[in-house]
Design a protein around this motif. Structure first.
Motif, PDB file in Angstrom:
ATOM      1  N   LEU A 161       0.863  -1.191   0.000  1.00 20.29           N
ATOM      2  CA  LEU A 161       0.000   0.000   0.000  1.00 20.29           C
ATOM      3  C   LEU A 161       0.894   1.233   0.000  1.00 20.29           C
ATOM      4  O   LEU A 161       1.676   1.436   0.920  1.00 20.29           O
ATOM      5  CB  LEU A 161      -0.889   0.028   1.247  1.00 20.29           C
ATOM      6  N   ASP A 162       0.777   2.050  -1.055  1.00 21.25           N
ATOM      7  CA  ASP A 162       1.621   3.237  -1.182  1.00 21.25           C
ATOM      8  C   ASP A 162       0.862   4.452  -0.648  1.00 21.25           C
ATOM      9  O   ASP A 162      -0.105   4.892  -1.259  1.00 21.25           O
ATOM     10  CB  ASP A 162       1.994   3.427  -2.653  1.00 21.25           C
ATOM     11  N   GLU A 163       1.293   4.997   0.467  1.00 20.82           N
ATOM     12  CA  GLU A 163       0.635   6.154   1.098  1.00 20.82           C
ATOM     13  C   GLU A 163      -0.884   6.015   1.019  1.00 20.82           C
ATOM     14  O   GLU A 163      -1.555   6.865   0.431  1.00 20.82           O
ATOM     15  CB  GLU A 163       1.064   7.452   0.402  1.00 20.82           C
ATOM     16  N   PRO A 164      -1.431   4.963   1.599  1.00 13.08           N
ATOM     17  CA  PRO A 164      -2.827   4.632   1.308  1.00 13.08           C
ATOM     18  C   PRO A 164      -3.843   5.674   1.767  1.00 13.08           C
ATOM     19  O   PRO A 164      -4.936   5.734   1.227  1.00 13.08           O
ATOM     20  CB  PRO A 164      -3.035   3.316   2.054  1.00 13.08           C
ATOM     21  N   PHE A 165      -3.500   6.500   2.739  1.00  7.32           N
ATOM     22  CA  PHE A 165      -4.531   7.390   3.293  1.00  7.32           C
ATOM     23  C   PHE A 165      -4.302   8.858   2.958  1.00  7.32           C
ATOM     24  O   PHE A 165      -5.053   9.720   3.380  1.00  7.32           O
ATOM     25  CB  PHE A 165      -4.611   7.207   4.804  1.00  7.32           C
ATOM     26  N   SER A 166      -3.243   9.128   2.178  1.00  2.93           N
ATOM     27  CA  SER A 166      -2.886  10.529   1.945  1.00  2.93           C
ATOM     28  C   SER A 166      -3.917  11.237   1.078  1.00  2.93           C
ATOM     29  O   SER A 166      -3.979  12.454   1.059  1.00  2.93           O
ATOM     30  CB  SER A 166      -1.511  10.623   1.300  1.00  2.93           C
ATOM     31  N   ASN A 167      -4.726  10.461   0.331  1.00  2.00           N
ATOM     32  CA  ASN A 167      -5.705  11.087  -0.553  1.00  2.00           C
ATOM     33  C   ASN A 167      -7.084  11.236   0.083  1.00  2.00           C
ATOM     34  O   ASN A 167      -8.046  11.526  -0.601  1.00  2.00           O
ATOM     35  CB  ASN A 167      -5.839  10.281  -1.837  1.00  2.00           C
ATOM     36  N   LEU A 168      -7.169  10.978   1.369  1.00  2.00           N
ATOM     37  CA  LEU A 168      -8.484  11.016   2.021  1.00  2.00           C
ATOM     38  C   LEU A 168      -8.582  12.217   2.954  1.00  2.00           C
ATOM     39  O   LEU A 168      -7.578  12.724   3.460  1.00  2.00           O
ATOM     40  CB  LEU A 168      -8.697   9.729   2.827  1.00  2.00           C
TER      41      LEU A 168
END
Lengths: 356, 539
Positions: A161-168
């Motif tokens: 998982l690549d920076e999974p939460f940075s877009n939320l």
């Protein structure tokens, strides 16, 4: 290597990657156990995303070896293609195929029609009702669930998982952390995520590896890494680190805040007597008290975040310490205070820096 | 795609809500609308003469003519479809090769692959006809007859060579702007390169390919020079031959022109249906590359060969001609500076008029989004859709039937023809620079006590100046290359570069075409530079 290695799913052995002479990843060793949830934590540009891409086969290492499930997938002799590696990768911006529905996205990695598996995955991520939708009509959290389901569908050995939460959004981020951990644990897949958010790394991982400048500085359980950082960089990066300078004497470390007994300094003994050291003091390790007589320092900043206050105190020797208080204790900037160390666990220490 | 229109509508509504206080603005607005409407009207009127001429043909005869021109229709369609197909076959792999693989020096090869656009296809055609046509250079060197490059197949070959870059460029743009993690995602989901291409890459870049293919189709069916030089019977060349052979053109040419417009209209309708994906979700991160191994040298070699055939061969042929002197000298074809001067003079006039016409239309349609502004803007795009030979014919009718005093007398009609044909370029570039002006920038000027005219002069004008310059330069350069309109409306005795190329071909005295042709290649090269700079500026 011993026989016990069999339970490790992923091994990186001396992996190095350079771009145009710049080293992105340097001599990286990493072993991840079956079913483990492991996080690589570091600032941007530290090589954590490159590490993921090396594992996925999207980049080739210049040196070193990558093993997945005991098979060499990348070494000096060659490199197995990403489609032959049994690795799933959830991209930072999810990379959902815009011309396919949710269902078609999830089905993509499966050979032929596998209705059951698609159903199972959509149920796992809680999107049974959205199978006919296009990715563009989904919310951020839903897109992430689709990306997760799509990567899990082919039953990969390792999920990345690549920076999974940075877009939320911030609120969603915390909920999705728990949700993602639940999903991958339920799927039983070995998971590696990368992030620059220390709180995220500490809260969801079985183990955390802190990376700096292409190297792995420390790896271990979140609480161990947080309590006893092996370097100033790790201490700093995990947040709110203050350093109090001291001098090792027969009785312990003499600091402006009093003497700290050897029992409360991790791994420090009389052998170091006469050395200058810095003690790591986190905000919960120190309390400010109204000055009675000789003050230790002055409040120079205060931050209120609802449940608590954090005061920044400048000590008479120029060091600064952060003190965390519950929301009823109130000082003003400029107040003179005494600082008490709350010694309920050993503090980490580092050799004093030249400039101090 | 619609959010900008929505905001514009909101702004419109906000504007009208307070219109009572800003009467001066509505006066300016009215002037702008009137100016735009006049321009749109002028651009569209010539079509009236074409249609009225066509309507004068009695119905039974029209039906007769329609069936007797079926072979021309078939030829035109074959030309268009073949060029489109072959352009895709060439353009898409080249775009993949230069963006997604480990091809060495990808930027250099991208430029080489795009460079054929620099050469007008009719200039390429004349080079190849002279080399490979009956009794051409190669025949006389080898001493025996080789397969011809002429006729319909020759036209297909040549137009493809100089049109595939449209597909190459739009496909390349789609690949570059696509989120590359999509391609990587397909790979990590157990898809090999081929399956990834078919299931993910192709659908993602599909709109880009389609946009380029339609440009190629439009160009192929509208091109006059290449089929004319290749002696291929398609609409454009037949319309001209009709016009030329019966000096007072009959309705037949008008009917052919209308059939041609019908085909173009179908292409444009398809284009409108596709809809461009303008909000490309560009990821910064570069994805992984497809490894070609030793095959990459073959790829580089292929692009090099293409560059050699399309660029080096024609230039070499023309340079060689300069130093040849066989055949009877034809003094009338001898190169004179006057031809170049006439070309420059006409092109400069056309550019100035086009810019003056473009400004109100571009400003109005760029700042307002209403039904009226869209209609007026689209009307000025007529020259983009209607082939040059048809615009030429319409103006010939206008001159012959209504204003005989200006037909082939003076340059008024000729310059007007250029403006009708190339106004879209000026409107397009100026409008895109108008669109780049943020509403809040203008509003900021207004809150700083600058009136609408002062704001236009001190804020808007400096911001759209680069677009105006680029638009004028584009019109200038493309006018220099325009063949059919120049041939049909040229004032008697005023010869230009393209006229000399045409006359040299008609007289089979190719060596006289050399200097004008090289000059045209140079001019086209400059056009390309302007386009590239414009693209950079937009980015």
């Amino acid at each position: 290597m011993s026989e016990a290695v069999t339970s490790s799913v992923l091994e990186l052995d001396g992996v190095t990657k350079r771009y145009d002479g710049e080293t992105a990843v340097e001599d990286l060793d990493l072993t991840v156990e079956e079913g483990e949830f492991m996080t690589l934590l570091g600032p941007s540009g530290c090589g954590k995303t490159t590490t993921l891409r090396l594992i996925a086969g999207l980049e080739k290492p210049d040196e070193g070896r990558v093993n997945i499930s005991g098979e060499v997938v990348a070494c000096d002799d060659g490199c197995r293609k990403p489609e032959c590696r049994d690795v799933g990768l959830v991209f930072q911006e999810f990379a959902l195929f815009p011309h396919m529905t949710v269902e078609e996205n999830v089905e993509f990695g499966l050979n032929g029609h596998a209705e059951d598996r698609v159903d199972e995955m959509l149920e796992l991520v809680g999107l049974e009702g959205h199978r006919e939708k296009n990715p563009e009509n989904l919310s951020g959290g839903q897109r992430q669930r689709v990306a997760l389901a799509r990567s899990l569908a082919p039953e990969p050995e390792v999920l990345l998982l690549d920076e999974p939460f940075s877009n939320l959004d911030v609120g969603l981020r915390v909920r999705m952390r728990e949700e993602v951990r639940r999903i991958v644990k339920e799927a039983g897949v070995t998971t590696i995520t990368v992030t620059h958010d220390q709180e995220e790394a500490l809260s969801i991982s079985d183990r955390v590896g802190v990376m700096n400048d292409g190297r792995l500085e420390q790896i271990g359980k979140p609480e161990d890494v947080f309590q006893t950082p092996e370097s100033r960089f790790v201490a700093d990066f995990l947040g709110h680190a203050s350093f109090v300078s001291g001098y090792v004497s027969d009785e312990g470390v003499e600091t402006p805040l009093g003497t700290v007994d050897f029992d409360y300094v991790e791994g420090l003994t009389e052998a170091y007597t006469g050395v200058d050291v810095d003690l790591l003091v986190r905000p919960d390790d120190a309390t400010a008290l109204p000055a009675e007589g000789d003050p230790d320092g002055t409040i120079i900043h205060r931050r209120y975040d609802g449940p608590s206050f954090t005061y920044r105190v400048e000590l008479s020797n120029g060091d600064t310490v952060h003190c965390m208080h519950n929301h009823v204790d109130s000082f003003e900037v400029g107040d003179e205070v005494q600082v008490r160390l709350e010694l309920d666990h050993p503090l980490a220490w580092y050799p004093a820096e030249e400039t101090a | 795609m619609k959010p900008t229109e929505l905001t514009d509508d909101l702004i419109d509504r906000a504007g009208s809500a307070v219109s009572g206080k800003t009467e001066d603005v509505s006066v300016h607005r009215t002037l702008l609308v009137v100016a735009s409407a006049v321009v749109a009207f002028l651009i569209v009127t010539p079509m009236y003469w074409l249609v009225s001429e066509a309507l004068e043909v009695e119905l039974p005869r029209a039906v007769d003519l329609f069936f007797s021109s079926l072979d021309i229709t078939v030829n035109s369609l074959v030309l268009m479809l073949s060029v489109t197909f072959l352009s895709i076959v060439l353009g898409v792999p080249l775009a993949m090769l230069t963006t997604r693989t480990d091809l060495p020096y990808p930027r250099f090869w991208s430029v080489v692959a795009a460079l054929p656009l620099v050469i007008p296809s009719y200039v390429g055609a004349i080079a190849f006809v002279s080399m490979f046509g009956s009794g051409g250079e190669v025949d006389s060197i080898l001493g025996y007859t080789i397969p011809r490059i002429d006729g319909l197949s020759g036209a297909i070959f040549i137009i493809t060579l100089y049109t595939y870059p449209y597909v190459f460029l739009t496909t390349r743009a789609a690949l570059v702007s696509a989120d590359e993690s999509l391609f990587d995602a397909a790979r990590t989901l157990n898809s090999g390169p081929l399956r990834s291409f078919r299931r993910v890459t192709l659908p993602v870049i599909g709109p880009g390919i389609a946009a380029g293919a339609l440009l190629a189709a439009l160009y192929a069916v509208s091109d006059f020079g290449t089929p004319a030089f290749m002696q291929a019977s398609v609409f454009t060349s037949m319309i001209y031959w009709e016009f030329e052979n019966y000096n007072t053109p009959v309705g037949y040419a008008a009917l052919l022109a209308i059939q041609l417009i019908a085909i173009v209209a179908v292409v444009l309708v398809i284009e409108a249906g596709i809809g461009r994906d303008e909000d490309a979700s560009g990821g910064d991160a570069r994805g992984s590359e497809i490894e070609l191994g030793r095959w990459r040298w073959l790829g580089a070699g292929f692009i090099a060969l293409l560059g050699f055939v399309t660029l080096v061969v024609p230039v070499a042929v023309f340079v060689a001609w300069i130093f040849r002197s066989e055949g009877d000298p034809i003094p009338a074809l001898e190169f004179q500076m006057e031809f170049a001067f006439n070309s420059v003079y006409l092109a400069a006039l056309a550019a100035a008029v086009a810019l003056a016409f473009a400004l109100p239309v571009a400003y109005y349609s760029g700042r307002t989004s209403s039904y009226l502004s869209r209609v007026l803007e689209r009307a000025t795009y007529l020259g983009f859709a209607v082939p040059g030979v048809v615009i030429g014919l319409a103006l010939v009718f206008l001159g012959l039937n209504t204003f005989p005093s200006i037909y082939r007398e003076g340059i008024l009609l000729l310059v007007f023809g250029y403006v009708v044909r190339f106004l879209p370029q000026a409107v397009g570039t100026v409008r895109s620079s108008v669109l780049q002006i943020d509403d809040s920038t203008v509003e900021a000027a207004r809150t700083l006590n600058s009136g609408p005219i002062e704001t236009f002069r001190r804020v808007t004008l400096p911001m759209i100046a680069p677009g105006m310059v680029a638009g004028a330069v584009l019109v200038f350069l493309t006018t220099m290359k325009e063949l059919p309109i120049t041939l049909m409306l040229q004032p008697i005795g005023m010869d230009t570069l393209v006229i000399k190329v045409w006359q040299a071909h008609s007289a089979f005295a190719y060596r006289y075409a050399a200097i004008p042709a090289l000059a045209l290649i140079l001019i086209s090269g400059l056009t390309m530079l302007v386009l590239l700079r414009q693209e950079d500026a937009v980015r």
